[in-house]
Design a protein around this motif. Structure first.
Motif, PDB file in Angstrom:
ATOM      1  N   ILE A  73       0.814  -1.224   0.000  1.00 51.58           N
ATOM      2  CA  ILE A  73       0.000   0.000   0.000  1.00 51.58           C
ATOM      3  C   ILE A  73       0.842   1.265   0.000  1.00 51.58           C
ATOM      4  O   ILE A  73       1.749   1.420   0.812  1.00 51.58           O
ATOM      5  CB  ILE A  73      -1.012  -0.014   1.174  1.00 51.58           C
ATOM      6  CG1 ILE A  73      -1.918   1.225   1.123  1.00 51.58           C
ATOM      7  CG2 ILE A  73      -0.346  -0.176   2.533  1.00 51.58           C
ATOM      8  CD1 ILE A  73      -3.183   1.116   1.969  1.00 51.58           C
ATOM      9  N   ASN A  74       0.542   2.129  -0.973  1.00 55.72           N
ATOM     10  CA  ASN A  74       1.012   3.507  -0.932  1.00 55.72           C
ATOM     11  C   ASN A  74      -0.225   4.352  -0.668  1.00 55.72           C
ATOM     12  O   ASN A  74      -0.996   4.635  -1.592  1.00 55.72           O
ATOM     13  CB  ASN A  74       1.684   3.914  -2.247  1.00 55.72           C
ATOM     14  CG  ASN A  74       2.236   5.341  -2.174  1.00 55.72           C
ATOM     15  OD1 ASN A  74       1.983   6.064  -1.209  1.00 55.72           O
ATOM     16  ND2 ASN A  74       2.984   5.746  -3.186  1.00 55.72           N
ATOM     17  N   ALA A  75      -0.423   4.705   0.575  1.00 59.91           N
ATOM     18  CA  ALA A  75      -1.651   5.412   0.953  1.00 59.91           C
ATOM     19  C   ALA A  75      -1.560   6.915   0.706  1.00 59.91           C
ATOM     20  O   ALA A  75      -2.472   7.659   1.068  1.00 59.91           O
ATOM     21  CB  ALA A  75      -1.982   5.125   2.413  1.00 59.91           C
ATOM     22  N   THR A  79      -1.498   8.204   4.591  1.00 63.48           N
ATOM     23  CA  THR A  79      -0.480   7.580   5.440  1.00 63.48           C
ATOM     24  C   THR A  79      -0.336   8.348   6.751  1.00 63.48           C
ATOM     25  O   THR A  79      -0.192   7.757   7.816  1.00 63.48           O
ATOM     26  CB  THR A  79       0.901   7.638   4.733  1.00 63.48           C
ATOM     27  OG1 THR A  79       0.777   7.060   3.448  1.00 63.48           O
ATOM     28  CG2 THR A  79       1.992   6.969   5.546  1.00 63.48           C
ATOM     29  N   HIS A  80      -0.368   9.670   6.611  1.00 64.77           N
ATOM     30  CA  HIS A  80      -0.033  10.544   7.739  1.00 64.77           C
ATOM     31  C   HIS A  80      -1.253  10.976   8.552  1.00 64.77           C
ATOM     32  O   HIS A  80      -1.123  11.711   9.520  1.00 64.77           O
ATOM     33  CB  HIS A  80       0.705  11.786   7.212  1.00 64.77           C
ATOM     34  CG  HIS A  80       1.717  11.475   6.152  1.00 64.77           C
ATOM     35  ND1 HIS A  80       2.804  10.662   6.400  1.00 64.77           N
ATOM     36  CD2 HIS A  80       1.788  11.800   4.825  1.00 64.77           C
ATOM     37  CE1 HIS A  80       3.511  10.536   5.279  1.00 64.77           C
ATOM     38  NE2 HIS A  80       2.914  11.211   4.315  1.00 64.77           N
ATOM     39  N   THR A  81      -2.443  10.535   8.112  1.00 65.30           N
ATOM     40  CA  THR A  81      -3.666  11.024   8.783  1.00 65.30           C
ATOM     41  C   THR A  81      -4.649   9.937   9.190  1.00 65.30           C
ATOM     42  O   THR A  81      -5.519  10.184  10.013  1.00 65.30           O
ATOM     43  CB  THR A  81      -4.453  11.979   7.842  1.00 65.30           C
ATOM     44  OG1 THR A  81      -4.851  11.240   6.668  1.00 65.30           O
ATOM     45  CG2 THR A  81      -3.634  13.186   7.445  1.00 65.30           C
ATOM     46  N   VAL A  99       4.634   1.392   1.066  1.00 64.60           N
ATOM     47  CA  VAL A  99       5.610   1.934   0.115  1.00 64.60           C
ATOM     48  C   VAL A  99       5.379   3.426  -0.127  1.00 64.60           C
ATOM     49  O   VAL A  99       4.249   3.912  -0.048  1.00 64.60           O
ATOM     50  CB  VAL A  99       5.609   1.221  -1.279  1.00 64.60           C
ATOM     51  CG1 VAL A  99       5.897  -0.240  -1.173  1.00 64.60           C
ATOM     52  CG2 VAL A  99       4.333   1.445  -2.040  1.00 64.60           C
ATOM     53  N   HIS A 100       6.484   4.096  -0.413  1.00 62.06           N
ATOM     54  CA  HIS A 100       6.444   5.484  -0.861  1.00 62.06           C
ATOM     55  C   HIS A 100       7.496   5.655  -1.938  1.00 62.06           C
ATOM     56  O   HIS A 100       8.592   5.085  -1.845  1.00 62.06           O
ATOM     57  CB  HIS A 100       6.743   6.459   0.288  1.00 62.06           C
ATOM     58  CG  HIS A 100       5.772   6.323   1.412  1.00 62.06           C
ATOM     59  ND1 HIS A 100       4.492   6.813   1.341  1.00 62.06           N
ATOM     60  CD2 HIS A 100       5.880   5.709   2.610  1.00 62.06           C
ATOM     61  CE1 HIS A 100       3.853   6.510   2.461  1.00 62.06           C
ATOM     62  NE2 HIS A 100       4.674   5.840   3.246  1.00 62.06           N
ATOM     63  N   LEU A 101       7.167   6.466  -2.917  1.00 68.21           N
ATOM     64  CA  LEU A 101       8.134   6.780  -3.969  1.00 68.21           C
ATOM     65  C   LEU A 101       9.258   7.637  -3.396  1.00 68.21           C
ATOM     66  O   LEU A 101      10.442   7.394  -3.635  1.00 68.21           O
ATOM     67  CB  LEU A 101       7.432   7.546  -5.094  1.00 68.21           C
ATOM     68  CG  LEU A 101       6.348   6.769  -5.839  1.00 68.21           C
ATOM     69  CD1 LEU A 101       5.202   7.674  -6.218  1.00 68.21           C
ATOM     70  CD2 LEU A 101       6.959   6.118  -7.061  1.00 68.21           C
ATOM     71  N   SER A 102       8.849   8.656  -2.631  1.00 71.47           N
ATOM     72  CA  SER A 102       9.836   9.604  -2.104  1.00 71.47           C
ATOM     73  C   SER A 102      10.338   9.146  -0.739  1.00 71.47           C
ATOM     74  O   SER A 102       9.686   8.331  -0.066  1.00 71.47           O
ATOM     75  CB  SER A 102       9.194  10.998  -1.982  1.00 71.47           C
ATOM     76  OG  SER A 102       8.123  10.969  -1.053  1.00 71.47           O
ATOM     77  N   ASN A 103      11.476   9.694  -0.343  1.00 66.80           N
ATOM     78  CA  ASN A 103      11.977   9.458   1.013  1.00 66.80           C
ATOM     79  C   ASN A 103      11.274  10.466   1.924  1.00 66.80           C
ATOM     80  O   ASN A 103      11.692  11.624   2.036  1.00 66.80           O
ATOM     81  CB  ASN A 103      13.490   9.656   1.066  1.00 66.80           C
ATOM     82  CG  ASN A 103      14.032   9.460   2.473  1.00 66.80           C
ATOM     83  OD1 ASN A 103      13.276   9.266   3.413  1.00 66.80           O
ATOM     84  ND2 ASN A 103      15.343   9.522   2.610  1.00 66.80           N
ATOM     85  N   PHE A 110       5.615  16.818   8.748  1.00 64.64           N
ATOM     86  CA  PHE A 110       4.290  16.167   8.827  1.00 64.64           C
ATOM     87  C   PHE A 110       4.257  14.833   8.078  1.00 64.64           C
ATOM     88  O   PHE A 110       3.344  14.048   8.260  1.00 64.64           O
ATOM     89  CB  PHE A 110       3.157  17.104   8.369  1.00 64.64           C
ATOM     90  CG  PHE A 110       3.211  17.535   6.920  1.00 64.64           C
ATOM     91  CD1 PHE A 110       3.706  18.795   6.585  1.00 64.64           C
ATOM     92  CD2 PHE A 110       2.747  16.706   5.907  1.00 64.64           C
ATOM     93  CE1 PHE A 110       3.733  19.214   5.253  1.00 64.64           C
ATOM     94  CE2 PHE A 110       2.772  17.119   4.568  1.00 64.64           C
ATOM     95  CZ  PHE A 110       3.280  18.377   4.245  1.00 64.64           C
ATOM     96  N   ARG A 111       5.293  14.577   7.252  1.00 67.23           N
ATOM     97  CA  ARG A 111       5.351  13.276   6.548  1.00 67.23           C
ATOM     98  C   ARG A 111       6.153  12.246   7.336  1.00 67.23           C
ATOM     99  O   ARG A 111       6.330  11.114   6.900  1.00 67.23           O
ATOM    100  CB  ARG A 111       5.980  13.448   5.159  1.00 67.23           C
ATOM    101  CG  ARG A 111       5.164  14.318   4.233  1.00 67.23           C
ATOM    102  CD  ARG A 111       5.779  14.367   2.839  1.00 67.23           C
ATOM    103  NE  ARG A 111       5.358  15.571   2.153  1.00 67.23           N
ATOM    104  CZ  ARG A 111       4.202  15.723   1.504  1.00 67.23           C
ATOM    105  NH1 ARG A 111       3.360  14.726   1.410  1.00 67.23           N
ATOM    106  NH2 ARG A 111       3.880  16.868   0.930  1.00 67.23           N
ATOM    107  N   HIS A 112       6.669  12.650   8.486  1.00 65.77           N
ATOM    108  CA  HIS A 112       7.541  11.725   9.238  1.00 65.77           C
ATOM    109  C   HIS A 112       6.753  10.738  10.081  1.00 65.77           C
ATOM    110  O   HIS A 112       7.295   9.744  10.543  1.00 65.77           O
ATOM    111  CB  HIS A 112       8.514  12.506  10.136  1.00 65.77           C
ATOM    112  CG  HIS A 112       9.456  13.359   9.349  1.00 65.77           C
ATOM    113  ND1 HIS A 112      10.369  14.195   9.942  1.00 65.77           N
ATOM    114  CD2 HIS A 112       9.620  13.522   8.004  1.00 65.77           C
ATOM    115  CE1 HIS A 112      11.049  14.833   8.994  1.00 65.77           C
ATOM    116  NE2 HIS A 112      10.602  14.446   7.813  1.00 65.77           N
TER     117      HIS A 112
HETATM  118  C1  DQA Z   1       3.926   9.496  -1.017  1.00 71.07           C
HETATM  119  C2  DQA Z   1       4.447  10.396   0.117  1.00 71.07           C
HETATM  120  C3  DQA Z   1       3.288  11.093   0.813  1.00 71.07           C
HETATM  121  O1  DQA Z   1       3.793  11.920   1.858  1.00 71.07           O
HETATM  122  C4  DQA Z   1       2.517  11.960  -0.167  1.00 71.07           C
HETATM  123  O2  DQA Z   1       1.422  12.541   0.471  1.00 71.07           O
HETATM  124  C5  DQA Z   1       2.110  11.206  -1.377  1.00 71.07           C
HETATM  125  C6  DQA Z   1       3.056  10.274  -1.985  1.00 71.07           C
HETATM  126  C7  DQA Z   1       5.081   8.868  -1.828  1.00 71.07           C
HETATM  127  O3  DQA Z   1       4.822   7.908  -2.546  1.00 71.07           O
HETATM  128  O4  DQA Z   1       6.207   9.355  -1.769  1.00 71.07           O
HETATM  129  O5  DQA Z   1       1.031  11.415  -1.919  1.00 71.07           O
HETATM  130  O6  DQA Z   1       3.169   8.445  -0.446  1.00 71.07           O
END
Ligand code: DQA
Length: 149
Positions: A73-75, A79-81, A99-103, A110-112
């Motif tokens: 899952i890439n939510a 993911t953060h909420t 999974v996430h594309l970005s680090n 707020f993404r941590h």
């Molecule tokens: C994401 C990272 C999240 O923080 C962001 O909200 C996304 C994409 C990623 O794949 O890097 O929508 O999940």
């Protein structure tokens, strides 16, 4: 053949045009093609989906019980909420990989925090579209170990 649900959340339908400096130039259809090839090589089948709706992700997680052996899952931002996604993954009890594309740890604070990580077997982030292929490798390992056990 064991089936894996690959679920994508909000804004991931815009991959390719959305902040390409962060998310790259490949589209979600490209990611799906890569996942198809990877799954084939691993002897897995996949169900690849995207939605912008939180409740739909919850419904798909429920649907995975009975139809899939695991969930990748890439939510996206949920993911953060989303306590609802945390609860759904916990409820179905299937092995899940976040999974996430970005680090996300290199980005805004707020993404941590992730509501998914505590209920995931593992987390893969920062490898761009390859994150999904690495997650499939990971899931294959989990399912093999499960079969042996
Ligand atoms: C994401 C990272 C999240 O923080 C962001 O909200 C996304 C994409 C990623 O794949 O890097 O929508 O999940």
């Amino acid at each position: 053949m064991e089936n894996v649900f690959i679920l994508n959340g909000p804004n991931l339908n815009l991959l390719g045009t959305r902040e390409p400096e962060i998310y790259g130039a490949e589209t979600l259809a490209d990611v799906e093609t890569r996942c198809d090839s990877k799954a084939l090589a691993l002897g897995l089948s996949i169900e690849f989906r995207q939605t912008n709706l939180e409740g739909e992700l919850v419904n798909w997680i429920h649907e995975a019980r009975g139809k899939a052996s695991g969930i990748i899952i890439n939510a996206g931002a949920y993911t953060h909420t989303s306590v609802a996604l945390h609860d759904a993954l916990k409820a179905v009890g299937l092995p899940a990989i976040e999974v996430h594309l970005s680090n996300v740890y290199k980005r805004e604070s707020f993404r941590h925090h992730s509501y998914i990580s505590p209920v995931a077997r593992g987390v893969i982030c920062g490898f761009g579209v390859q994150s999904y292929e690495l997650a499939l490798d990971g899931m294959s390992g989990i399912l093999k170990t499960k079969r042996k056990g």
